[in-house]
Enzyme design. Structure first.
Site, PDB file in Angstrom:
ATOM      1  N   SER A   1      24.714  14.113   9.570  1.00  0.00           N
ATOM      2  CA  SER A   1      25.155  13.925  10.952  1.00  0.00           C
ATOM      3  C   SER A   1      25.216  15.225  11.726  1.00  0.00           C
ATOM      4  CB  SER A   1      26.569  13.328  11.000  1.00  0.00           C
ATOM      5  OG  SER A   1      26.603  12.093  10.381  1.00  0.00           O
TER       6      SER A   1
ATOM      7  N   HIS B   1      21.548   9.876  14.297  1.00  0.00           N
ATOM      8  CA  HIS B   1      20.597   9.960  13.192  1.00  0.00           C
ATOM      9  C   HIS B   1      19.230   9.493  13.697  1.00  0.00           C
ATOM     10  CE1 HIS B   1      23.567  10.463   9.913  1.00  0.00           C
ATOM     11  NE2 HIS B   1      24.346   9.782  10.715  1.00  0.00           N
TER      12      HIS B   1
ATOM     13  N   HIS C   1      22.385   4.782   5.242  1.00  0.00           N
ATOM     14  CA  HIS C   1      23.733   4.682   4.676  1.00  0.00           C
ATOM     15  C   HIS C   1      24.005   3.261   4.216  1.00  0.00           C
ATOM     16  CE1 HIS C   1      23.763   7.892   7.734  1.00  0.00           C
ATOM     17  NE2 HIS C   1      24.583   8.515   6.918  1.00  0.00           N
TER      18      HIS C   1
ATOM     19  N   TYR D   1      26.756   1.810   4.618  1.00  0.00           N
ATOM     20  CA  TYR D   1      27.549   1.095   5.639  1.00  0.00           C
ATOM     21  C   TYR D   1      26.666   0.455   6.703  1.00  0.00           C
ATOM     22  CZ  TYR D   1      27.126   5.423   8.422  1.00  0.00           C
ATOM     23  OH  TYR D   1      26.650   6.520   9.083  1.00  0.00           O
ATOM     24  N   GLU D   2      25.391   0.827   6.745  1.00  0.00           N
ATOM     25  CA  GLU D   2      24.477   0.152   7.674  1.00  0.00           C
ATOM     26  C   GLU D   2      24.049  -1.205   7.119  1.00  0.00           C
ATOM     27  OE1 GLU D   2      21.544   2.997   9.707  1.00  0.00           O
ATOM     28  OE2 GLU D   2      22.089   4.064   7.882  1.00  0.00           O
TER      29      GLU D   2
ATOM     30  N   ALA E   1      27.847  15.772   6.731  1.00  0.00           N
ATOM     31  CA  ALA E   1      29.124  16.119   7.363  1.00  0.00           C
ATOM     32  C   ALA E   1      30.191  15.453   6.512  1.00  0.00           C
ATOM     33  CB  ALA E   1      29.164  15.588   8.786  1.00  0.00           C
TER      34      ALA E   1
ATOM     35  N   MET F   1      30.321   9.637   3.538  1.00  0.00           N
ATOM     36  CA  MET F   1      29.785   8.277   3.379  1.00  0.00           C
ATOM     37  C   MET F   1      28.306   8.279   3.019  1.00  0.00           C
ATOM     38  SD  MET F   1      31.496   6.723   6.827  1.00  0.00           S
ATOM     39  CE  MET F   1      33.151   7.217   7.337  1.00  0.00           C
ATOM     40  N   SER F   2      27.861   9.356   2.396  1.00  0.00           N
ATOM     41  CA  SER F   2      26.427   9.425   2.070  1.00  0.00           C
ATOM     42  C   SER F   2      26.250  10.152   0.748  1.00  0.00           C
ATOM     43  CB  SER F   2      25.682  10.171   3.183  1.00  0.00           C
ATOM     44  OG  SER F   2      26.104  11.528   3.225  1.00  0.00           O
TER      45      SER F   2
ATOM     46  N   ASN G   1      35.714  18.018   9.928  1.00  0.00           N
ATOM     47  CA  ASN G   1      37.073  17.657  10.362  1.00  0.00           C
ATOM     48  C   ASN G   1      37.962  17.704   9.135  1.00  0.00           C
ATOM     49  OD1 ASN G   1      35.316  15.094   9.778  1.00  0.00           O
ATOM     50  ND2 ASN G   1      37.420  14.505   9.270  1.00  0.00           N
TER      51      ASN G   1
ATOM     52  N   HIS H   1      33.985  10.254  15.495  1.00  0.00           N
ATOM     53  CA  HIS H   1      32.589  10.670  15.296  1.00  0.00           C
ATOM     54  C   HIS H   1      32.246  11.808  16.254  1.00  0.00           C
ATOM     55  CE1 HIS H   1      28.504  10.276  13.888  1.00  0.00           C
ATOM     56  NE2 HIS H   1      28.045   9.945  15.077  1.00  0.00           N
TER      57      HIS H   1
HETATM   58  N1  HPA Z   1      35.555  10.887   6.068  1.00  0.00           N
HETATM   59  C1  HPA Z   1      34.416  10.294   5.692  1.00  0.00           C
HETATM   60  N2  HPA Z   1      33.231  10.684   6.128  1.00  0.00           N
HETATM   61  C2  HPA Z   1      33.182  11.712   6.986  1.00  0.00           C
HETATM   62  C3  HPA Z   1      34.331  12.369   7.431  1.00  0.00           C
HETATM   63  C4  HPA Z   1      35.597  11.931   6.944  1.00  0.00           C
HETATM   64  O1  HPA Z   1      36.666  12.458   7.285  1.00  0.00           O
HETATM   65  N3  HPA Z   1      33.930  13.357   8.285  1.00  0.00           N
HETATM   66  C5  HPA Z   1      32.574  13.283   8.338  1.00  0.00           C
HETATM   67  N4  HPA Z   1      32.119  12.296   7.558  1.00  0.00           N
END
Ligand code: HPA
Length: 273
Positions: free
Chosen positions: A31, A62, A84, A86-87, A114, A212-213, A236, A248
């Site tokens: 990301s 993406h 992903h 989640y998609e 990320a 998540m990847s 973050n 996001h």
């Molecule tokens: N959690 C899960 N996936 C992420 C995060 C997070 O805090 N930041 C970027 N991708």
């Protein structure tokens, strides 16, 4: 009947019909890190939708292109945008491009993502070399009949993230005047960010960052015998650490801030991989 091997070969043949380059290094961008695509010299750009059996990514931020070209004289194949779970894709679908990269010649893989920082000594904007992962998706891309042309039934994962490449990444960053963090990446399904309770659980389990990847791609890369380097951009602090909600937008903003450092690092790393 499992058509996976034939699908990989068809995708690989199509790519090879578009370029005579034989990439040795695969790159997958996370990301907000798509800017790395600008590093690829003389790229042949192939939209995913044109490649037989390739899925198409749906998430904002993406893109969906495969780039084949060179970086600092090394032939690379880069996924600009990844898939992903989640998609709605199965783990074997998210990792399909890794098998295609291997089929067109790649021997090494650089994956970036990320991630949320779980280790409280981390700060947004830090870069972390992945030393190991926790596959907490509850899924696995290797489930089903094993095709021995792709790898062994029970692959070893004790050095899934190459010690040599981790060392190289850390030394390269030192040479550029900054330190890379090094830690364990927990891969969850998403798409919601974790709850604070989940983050406390993950910390207890030994995770330093969460995303998540990556995990299904690296399992397949390991199965395929690719040498893997993983780098997370800590975009973050994970849920519950700071008194603020996650978004996001924050992930994309931080990725944007670190992109120059990231570009510089990757540029220096590629020729040494
Ligand atoms: N959690 C899960 N996936 C992420 C995060 C997070 O805090 N930041 C970027 N991708």
């Amino acid at each position: 009947m499992n058509h996976a091997y034939e699908h990989i070969q068809e995708a690989a043949s199509y790519i090879q019909s578009r370029t005579s380059a034989r990439p040795e290094i695969g790159l997958i961008l996370g990301s907000g890190l798509g800017v790395l695509a600008d590093l690829v010299e003389n790229p042949v750009t192939i939209p995913y939708r044109e490649i037989p059996h390739f899925p198409v990514s749906t998430v904002e931020g993406h893109a969906g292109d495969l780039l084949i070209g060179t970086i600092e004289g090394r032939a690379v194949v880069m996924m600009k945008g990844r898939f992903h779970m989640y998609e709605g894709y199965g783990p074997e679908v998210t990792a399909f491009p890794v098998r295609v990269m291997k089929a067109i010649g790649a021997e090494k893989l650089l994956v970036t993502n990320a991630a949320g920082g779980i280790n409280t000594s981390y700060e947004p904007g830090d870069l972390m070399v992945i030393s190991d992962h926790l596959n907490l998706t509850g899924r696995n891309p290797l489930i089903g009949a094993n095709d021995s042309r792709l790898g062994v039934r029970f692959p070893d994962m004790s050095q899934a993230y190459s010690p040599r490449l981790r060392q190289l990444a850390k030394a390269t960053a030192e040479g550029q005047g900054f330190s890379l963090r090094e830690g364990v990446y927990a891969g969850l399904l998403g798409p919601n960010y974790e709850t604070p309770a989940e983050i406390r659980m993950l910390r207890t389990m030994g995770a330093d960052a969460v995303g998540m990847s990556t995990v299904s791609e690296v399992i397949v890369a390991s199965h395929a015998g690719l040498e893997v380097l993983g780098i997370s951009c800590i975009s973050n602090m994970a849920a519950g650490i700071l008194d603020q909600p996650l978004s996001h937008d924050e992930v994309m903003e931080t990725a944007d801030k670190v992109k120059d450092a990231f570009l510089k690092l990757v540029l220096a790393l590629i020729p040494k991989m």
